[in-house]
Design a protein around this motif. Sequence first.
Motif, PDB file in Angstrom:
ATOM      1  N   MET A   5     -68.272 -42.448 -25.638  1.00 17.17           N
ATOM      2  CA  MET A   5     -68.005 -42.795 -24.250  1.00 17.17           C
ATOM      3  C   MET A   5     -69.056 -43.764 -23.746  1.00 17.17           C
ATOM      4  O   MET A   5     -70.236 -43.615 -24.045  1.00 17.17           O
ATOM      5  CB  MET A   5     -68.025 -41.541 -23.378  1.00 17.17           C
ATOM      6  N   LYS A   6     -68.612 -44.772 -22.986  1.00 17.16           N
ATOM      7  CA  LYS A   6     -69.524 -45.738 -22.396  1.00 17.16           C
ATOM      8  C   LYS A   6     -69.192 -45.878 -20.915  1.00 17.16           C
ATOM      9  O   LYS A   6     -68.043 -45.716 -20.509  1.00 17.16           O
ATOM     10  CB  LYS A   6     -69.388 -47.099 -23.073  1.00 17.16           C
ATOM     11  N   GLN A   7     -70.203 -46.182 -20.132  1.00 19.27           N
ATOM     12  CA  GLN A   7     -70.006 -46.402 -18.706  1.00 19.27           C
ATOM     13  C   GLN A   7     -68.970 -47.499 -18.496  1.00 19.27           C
ATOM     14  O   GLN A   7     -69.005 -48.540 -19.147  1.00 19.27           O
ATOM     15  CB  GLN A   7     -71.332 -46.807 -18.066  1.00 19.27           C
ATOM     16  N   GLY A   8     -67.991 -47.223 -17.627  1.00 21.06           N
ATOM     17  CA  GLY A   8     -66.933 -48.183 -17.337  1.00 21.06           C
ATOM     18  C   GLY A   8     -65.672 -47.969 -18.142  1.00 21.06           C
ATOM     19  O   GLY A   8     -64.639 -48.554 -17.836  1.00 21.06           O
ATOM     20  N   ASP A   9     -65.725 -47.138 -19.183  1.00 21.23           N
ATOM     21  CA  ASP A   9     -64.533 -46.843 -19.982  1.00 21.23           C
ATOM     22  C   ASP A   9     -63.505 -46.080 -19.152  1.00 21.23           C
ATOM     23  O   ASP A   9     -63.857 -45.312 -18.253  1.00 21.23           O
ATOM     24  CB  ASP A   9     -64.877 -45.971 -21.194  1.00 21.23           C
ATOM     25  N   ILE A  30     -65.401 -43.469 -16.608  1.00 16.51           N
ATOM     26  CA  ILE A  30     -66.722 -42.916 -16.909  1.00 16.51           C
ATOM     27  C   ILE A  30     -67.731 -43.660 -16.035  1.00 16.51           C
ATOM     28  O   ILE A  30     -67.869 -44.873 -16.146  1.00 16.51           O
ATOM     29  CB  ILE A  30     -67.093 -43.089 -18.404  1.00 16.51           C
ATOM     30  N   VAL A  31     -68.413 -42.938 -15.137  1.00 16.28           N
ATOM     31  CA  VAL A  31     -69.365 -43.586 -14.229  1.00 16.28           C
ATOM     32  C   VAL A  31     -70.811 -43.228 -14.551  1.00 16.28           C
ATOM     33  O   VAL A  31     -71.725 -43.864 -14.050  1.00 16.28           O
ATOM     34  CB  VAL A  31     -69.054 -43.279 -12.741  1.00 16.28           C
ATOM     35  N   GLY A  32     -71.043 -42.215 -15.378  1.00 15.42           N
ATOM     36  CA  GLY A  32     -72.410 -41.865 -15.767  1.00 15.42           C
ATOM     37  C   GLY A  32     -72.983 -42.927 -16.693  1.00 15.42           C
ATOM     38  O   GLY A  32     -72.248 -43.590 -17.423  1.00 15.42           O
ATOM     39  N   ASN A  33     -74.308 -43.086 -16.657  1.00 17.64           N
ATOM     40  CA  ASN A  33     -74.906 -44.084 -17.546  1.00 17.64           C
ATOM     41  C   ASN A  33     -75.075 -43.524 -18.958  1.00 17.64           C
ATOM     42  O   ASN A  33     -74.986 -42.324 -19.180  1.00 17.64           O
ATOM     43  CB  ASN A  33     -76.230 -44.615 -16.987  1.00 17.64           C
ATOM     44  N   GLU A  34     -75.336 -44.397 -19.904  1.00 17.36           N
ATOM     45  CA  GLU A  34     -75.385 -44.013 -21.304  1.00 17.36           C
ATOM     46  C   GLU A  34     -76.468 -42.981 -21.602  1.00 17.36           C
ATOM     47  O   GLU A  34     -76.341 -42.172 -22.508  1.00 17.36           O
ATOM     48  CB  GLU A  34     -75.580 -45.250 -22.196  1.00 17.36           C
ATOM     49  N   LEU A  35     -77.558 -42.969 -20.839  1.00 17.27           N
ATOM     50  CA  LEU A  35     -78.636 -42.010 -21.080  1.00 17.27           C
ATOM     51  C   LEU A  35     -78.196 -40.585 -20.774  1.00 17.27           C
ATOM     52  O   LEU A  35     -78.658 -39.641 -21.408  1.00 17.27           O
ATOM     53  CB  LEU A  35     -79.857 -42.363 -20.221  1.00 17.27           C
ATOM     54  N   ALA A  36     -77.287 -40.414 -19.821  1.00 17.58           N
ATOM     55  CA  ALA A  36     -76.839 -39.067 -19.430  1.00 17.58           C
ATOM     56  C   ALA A  36     -75.622 -38.603 -20.208  1.00 17.58           C
ATOM     57  O   ALA A  36     -75.308 -37.419 -20.195  1.00 17.58           O
ATOM     58  CB  ALA A  36     -76.532 -39.050 -17.937  1.00 17.58           C
ATOM     59  N   LEU A  37     -74.916 -39.500 -20.887  1.00 14.32           N
ATOM     60  CA  LEU A  37     -73.642 -39.136 -21.505  1.00 14.32           C
ATOM     61  C   LEU A  37     -73.774 -38.157 -22.658  1.00 14.32           C
ATOM     62  O   LEU A  37     -72.812 -37.491 -23.006  1.00 14.32           O
ATOM     63  CB  LEU A  37     -72.888 -40.387 -21.962  1.00 14.32           C
TER      64      LEU A  37
END
Length: 61
Positions: A5-9, A30-37
């Motif tokens: 999952m990536k932000q913006g997907d 997906i609105v969370g950033n990659e560090l939190a995913l």
Amino acid sequence: MSGEMKQGDVWLTDVLFKGSRQTKQRPVIIVGNELALDVDVIIAPVTSQQSRNQFDVVLEY
């Protein structure tokens, strides 16, 4: 939801509706950033319905 999952997907997932125990498959962004995913996934449901309150955001081209 599974996979990378990536932000913006945009993903399809089961969304629980307020006041109901039923879920329906709906698109989410997906609105969370990659560090939190790797810990949590923050999503925003997507709908074609009109805004219902001040928290709904209208997306335009």
